[in-house]
Design an enzyme around this catalytic site. Structure first.
Site, PDB file in Angstrom:
ATOM      1  N   ASP A 140     -19.629  85.596 -91.614  1.00 26.86           N
ATOM      2  CA  ASP A 140     -20.762  86.131 -90.874  1.00 26.86           C
ATOM      3  C   ASP A 140     -22.087  85.966 -91.618  1.00 26.86           C
ATOM      4  OD1 ASP A 140     -21.529  88.290 -88.542  1.00 26.86           O
ATOM      5  OD2 ASP A 140     -22.609  88.716 -90.390  1.00 26.86           O
ATOM      6  N   VAL A 168     -22.598  88.275 -85.878  1.00 23.49           N
ATOM      7  CA  VAL A 168     -22.164  86.926 -85.498  1.00 23.49           C
ATOM      8  C   VAL A 168     -20.655  86.918 -85.256  1.00 23.49           C
ATOM      9  CG1 VAL A 168     -21.998  84.524 -86.236  1.00 23.49           C
ATOM     10  CG2 VAL A 168     -24.073  85.829 -86.710  1.00 23.49           C
ATOM     11  N   ASP A 169     -19.905  87.588 -86.115  1.00 23.82           N
ATOM     12  CA  ASP A 169     -18.460  87.699 -85.899  1.00 23.82           C
ATOM     13  C   ASP A 169     -18.159  88.327 -84.548  1.00 23.82           C
ATOM     14  OD1 ASP A 169     -17.499  86.518 -88.191  1.00 23.82           O
ATOM     15  OD2 ASP A 169     -17.087  88.383 -89.244  1.00 23.82           O
ATOM     16  N   VAL A 170     -18.787  89.457 -84.270  1.00 29.73           N
ATOM     17  CA  VAL A 170     -18.484  90.179 -83.036  1.00 29.73           C
ATOM     18  C   VAL A 170     -18.915  89.371 -81.821  1.00 29.73           C
ATOM     19  CG1 VAL A 170     -18.977  92.263 -81.707  1.00 29.73           C
ATOM     20  CG2 VAL A 170     -18.522  92.435 -84.158  1.00 29.73           C
ATOM     21  N   GLY A 173     -16.406  86.735 -81.181  1.00 29.42           N
ATOM     22  CA  GLY A 173     -15.206  87.289 -80.570  1.00 29.42           C
ATOM     23  C   GLY A 173     -15.366  87.492 -79.075  1.00 29.42           C
TER      24      GLY A 173
END
Length: 408
Positions: A140, A168-170, A173
């Site tokens: 991230d 960014v990760d979320v 997802g």
């Protein structure tokens, strides 16, 4: 009810840390049977504290509720074969290995879809499966930096900053879950699965839709302006006598009402501040004038005054404030799950129909290998097969179960 929307769907999850687990958790929240495959030592996210639930990081619990936990050594022939057998009974595979790793393990999308054309296979990576950066890893923070997002965060002249939450990760997802659901809808029409290439870089770019579009239009690099919006003013946090209040009053009528509410009506017609673009250009002078007025009262006092004048505003909340927020509580967005060893674990819940979704019981994130024997048994493995996999260390279970698989 969305909690039943994906009943009957089976997902095999080879992901870790944030992006992939967010994708599969969303599908689990909507009723999918998600089988989380971990290495014997567990996934990396289990160690990313502080913030702990027992020996596991709270971060891990925040991304992995409602899943079944299976531990396999994919580098062993037995572990890889067991994974292929689980995939044979699945609808979706989601993986977040570096490009090429799953293929080397015999679990690449071409091989699996050759024998199961209806399989939907989603790969999540840092930069994508092709191109000059495809073989590079990234997390991230790296993607916040490489995508330009960090150039927006903080104040001018200060060190670079990142969004502390792994946005960014979320975002990735959610993008991956959306892509899988779209592919499922297409498969319902034509019976065919497909391959999805989702990556952190693309997701980081779409997070910046407005800023990047502005740059592409005029070539002007964004300036870091702290809590302020670069495209409107006032639209930022202001200091009060005892804290901070966020105000968005850039619309013409609200700008006038704000000045009246603050007791400075003449400022509304000041030529420097006549329009939002002029207020952006003269931001420092505007902030100085507004702050002088706002520092005469407390945050609570100003919130009452501003809301009475229909000014968009909020306190700048701490996490303690957020947990007591009446609307957060009304929405039921602090979900909880019962952990067998550590009691109740709380976390943000599912954001759509949140009261309905988060009122139903959630399963806590699984211990590493918690459901290995159960899932293998349900996939048709005999007790002898399961014992052989565990004894050879191709598969792992919890220490409580281990004794029953030891030689007599």
């Amino acid at each position: 009810m969305l909690g039943n929307a994906l009943d009957g769907l089976t997902v095999v999850d080879f992901t870790q840390i944030g992006a992939g687990p967010t994708c599969t958790m969303l599908m689990a929240d909507m009723g999918a049977r998600v089988i989380k495959i971990e290495a014997p030592a567990g996934e990396l996210g289990r160690g990313l504290g502080p913030g702990w639930v027992g020996e596991d990081a709270a971060l891990f619990h925040g991304f992995n509720r409602n899943k079944l936990g299976v531990s396999l050594d994919l580098k062993s022939p037995g572990g890889a074969a067991a994974a292929r057998r689980l995939i044979a009974g699945a609808d979706v595979v989601v993986e977040s290995m570096r490009p090429g790793v799953m293929k080397r393990l015999g679990l690449g999308h071409e091989e699996l879809r050759a024998s199961k054309p209806a399989l939907i296979y989603c790969s999540i990576s840092a930069y994508g499966q092709t191109g000059p950066y495809a073989d590079r890893a990234g997390v991230d923070g790296i993607m916040q930096a490489d995508s330009g997002l960090m150039s927006l965060i903080g104040v001018e002249g200060a060190e670079p900053c990142k969004v502390q939450a792994p946005v960014v990760d979320v975002m990735t997802g959610y993008v991956a879950a959306m892509a899988v659901l779209a592919k499922l809808n297409q498969r319902a029409r034509d019976g065919q699965g497909g391959y999805l290439d989702v990556n952190l870089l693309n997701s980081a770019l779409v997070l910046q839709q407005s800023s990047i579009t502005s740059y592409l239009a005029d070539g002007e690099a964004p300036v870091r302006v702290g809590s302020a919006a670069p495209y409107s003013a006032p639209n930022q946090a202001f200091e009060t006598r005892d804290g901070w209040v966020m105000i968005a009053a850039y619309m013409p009528d609200r700008w006038t009402r704000l000045c009246v509410a603050l007791g400075i009506p003449d400022v509304a017609t000041d030529p420097r501040f006549a329009t939002s673009p002029l207020r952006v250009a003269n931001r420092h002078a505007m902030v100085e004038v507004l702050t002088a007025a706002l520092k005469t009262r407390t945050t609570d006092e100003w919130l009452a005054v501003l809301r009475a004048a229909d000014i968009l505003c909020s306190r700048v909340s701490t996490y303690e404030d957020m947990t007591r927020h009446p609307q957060v509580q009304s929405n039921g967005m602090l979900a909880q799950a019962e952990h067998p060893a550590h009691g109740m674990v709380r976390m943000p819940g599912f954001p759509v129909n949140s009261v309905e979704m988060n009122a139903r019981p959630h399963r806590a994130a699984p211990a590493c290998g918690q459901d290995t024997s159960r899932v293998l048994r349900e996939a048709g493995f005999s007790e002898e097969d399961i014992a052989g996999l565990i004894r050879s260390k191709a598969a792992h279970c919890t220490s409580a179960e281990l004794a029953q698989y030891q030689p007599a």
